[in-house]
Design an enzyme around this catalytic site. Structure first.
Site, mmCIF file in Angstrom:
data_model
loop_
_atom_site.group_PDB
_atom_site.id
_atom_site.type_symbol
_atom_site.label_atom_id
_atom_site.label_comp_id
_atom_site.label_asym_id
_atom_site.label_seq_id
_atom_site.Cartn_x
_atom_site.Cartn_y
_atom_site.Cartn_z
ATOM 1 N N SER A 4 0.845 0.782 2.261
ATOM 2 C CA SER A 4 -0.360 0.059 2.612
ATOM 3 C C SER A 4 -0.013 -1.384 3.013
ATOM 4 C CB SER A 4 -1.354 0.108 1.445
ATOM 5 O OG SER A 4 -2.646 -0.254 1.848
ATOM 6 N N ASP A 28 -5.373 10.008 7.323
ATOM 7 C CA ASP A 28 -5.525 8.642 6.807
ATOM 8 C C ASP A 28 -5.937 7.708 7.948
ATOM 9 O OD1 ASP A 28 -5.414 6.308 5.354
ATOM 10 O OD2 ASP A 28 -3.226 6.282 5.148
ATOM 11 N N HIS A 54 -5.221 8.197 1.591
ATOM 12 C CA HIS A 54 -4.272 7.079 1.659
ATOM 13 C C HIS A 54 -3.390 6.999 0.413
ATOM 14 C CE1 HIS A 54 -2.867 3.279 3.282
ATOM 15 N NE2 HIS A 54 -3.261 2.594 2.225
#
Length: 411
Positions: A236, A294, A333
């Protein structure tokens, strides 16, 4: 590969852009991806995100026994050499920088954002090489940062060879650079976090960038007789910082050893000109592991001037029979869900089947993505009693860290 010979370490690090190693997924590469994912997960598992604690924003565990306390497989093979800390002079979402509510907070503006680790002497001898890993922490709260951080592109001039690197230089850089489409640019949020310092903090008197460059220089000198490679990893926001910093160290002189980034669910980092400058270095490689469903890897998007960085390895969490048909974007995610898929990925057309041993329960470490029949509780990685202990007076209080786990300035 042709199936008759094993991939070399440089090839596993991307020297041939992972040609013939992704489809099907090479076993050694699969294991390295999982190791990098576990290094990323360690940043989440160690991060103190309890704002009731005066140590909110630190690592719960000190460097000496860090990998034992996060329960990494074979923790004796790696040693944390240094922690990395960051601050920011602009407002950033609490999804990334968290601060204690206590008046006795360890530091008002600083957060622990990752670590540098090296293979142990014994593991180095076994492998015949010394591996240096840099792991950056990602978000502690899944999606709220997307609408807060903003996607403004900023000139990457502070990172380019020969440039200075302070926040003041960033703020005072020519606005014409930001308006020039031919200038390498990156997201302002990543850059600010990476190059900001705080002269009032013992932890960030030097920026995260300055800390990283100094530590890498020292490690290269210490292990100059070893066969070195440098591997960045993150998930991320941590993935974006990994790409940015991998570019930085190569742009500023480390062109003689492999530098790779294995990143998971990374937002886009920069514009086309940044990518062009990135790809001109033959020793610099990025493998981006992303889940097909995602949405974060598509942010901020081409309309904002962004492009994808690196080689993409797309997996699909819908292939696993153990995962729910979740409609929650946070599950799509989730790092551990992606690692579960990597462990059993056999391509888009083939059935999911584990190729390496990996506990299914890890998926629910910070989610509830596993089907109920797996009988694994959700979000099970928590401190015992949330860190509360009974003191000598019979009162329940937050336990202070052990002496070896107290935050210590690295600067």
């Amino acid at each position: 590969m042709d199936g008759t010979s094993e991939a070399t370490w440089p090839e596993i690090l991307g020297s041939r852009n992972w040609d013939n190693l992704l489809h099907p997924l090479d076993l050694s590469l699969r294991k390295l991806i999982l190791r990098c994912g576990d290094f990323c997960q360690a940043t989440y598992d160690a991060f103190n995100n309890d704002q009731n604690s005066r140590y909110c924003g630190t690592s719960r565990y000190g460097k000496r026994n860090f990998f034992h306390k996060v329960m990494l497989d074979n923790p004796e093979n790696y040693q944390v050499s240094s922690f990395l800390y960051a601050t920011a002079r602009v407002s950033l979402p609490e999804a990334f920088l968290l601060h204690s509510l206590s008046r006795d907070s360890w530091d008002r503006e600083t957060n622990w954002i990752g670590y540098i680790a090296v293979t142990s002497d014994e593991q180095t001898k076994t492998l015949g090489r010394r591996e240096i890993y840099i792991a950056f922490r990602g978000t502690t709260r899944n999606y709220e940062w997307v609408d807060i951080l903003g996607a403004k592109l900023k000139s990457a001039k502070p990172l380019l060879r020969g440039a200075t690197s302070t926040t003041h230089d960033q703020e005072s850089s020519s606005s014409s650079d930001d308006d020039d489409d031919k200038v390498p640019k990156v997201m302002l949020g990543w850059l600010t976090m990476y190059i900001s310092d705080d002269p009032n903090s013992p932890f960030t008197k030097s920026s995260a960038r300055a800390q990283l460059l100094a530590h890498i220089k020292e490690l290269r000198e210490r292990y100059k007789d070893d066969d070195l490679s440098i591997i960045f990893t993150g998930h991320s926001l941590g993935a974006s910082l990994s790409i940015l910093s991998a570019f930085d160290i190569v742009e500023n002189g480390i062109t003689d050893i492999p530098v790779s980034a294995f990143v998971f669910g990374s937002p886009q980092v920069g514009n086309k000109e940044f990518n062009e400058r990135f790809t001109k270095y033959p020793n610099l490689k990025v493998l981006h592991i992303k889940n097909k469903i995602d949405v974060i890897p598509h942010y901020p998007g081409r309309l904002m001037g962004y492009v994808y960085t690196g080689i993409e390895f797309e997996i699909d969490t819908r292939k696993s029979p153990s995962l729910k048909d979740s409609k929650n974007p946070s599950d799509w995610h989730n790092l551990q869900a992606m690692l579960h898929i990597v462990a059993g990925w056999n391509g888009e057309e083939q059935e999911f089947e584990l190729k390496v041993k990996r506990s299914l329960a890890l998926v629910n470490k910070s989610s509830e993505f596993l089907k109920d029949e797996c009988l694994v509780p959700g979000i099970w990685w928590v401190e015992k009693n949330k860190g509360m202990v009974r003191n000598e007076e019979g009162e329940w209080v937050l336990a202070p860290p052990d002496e070896e786990d107290l935050p210590v300035p690295e600067c």
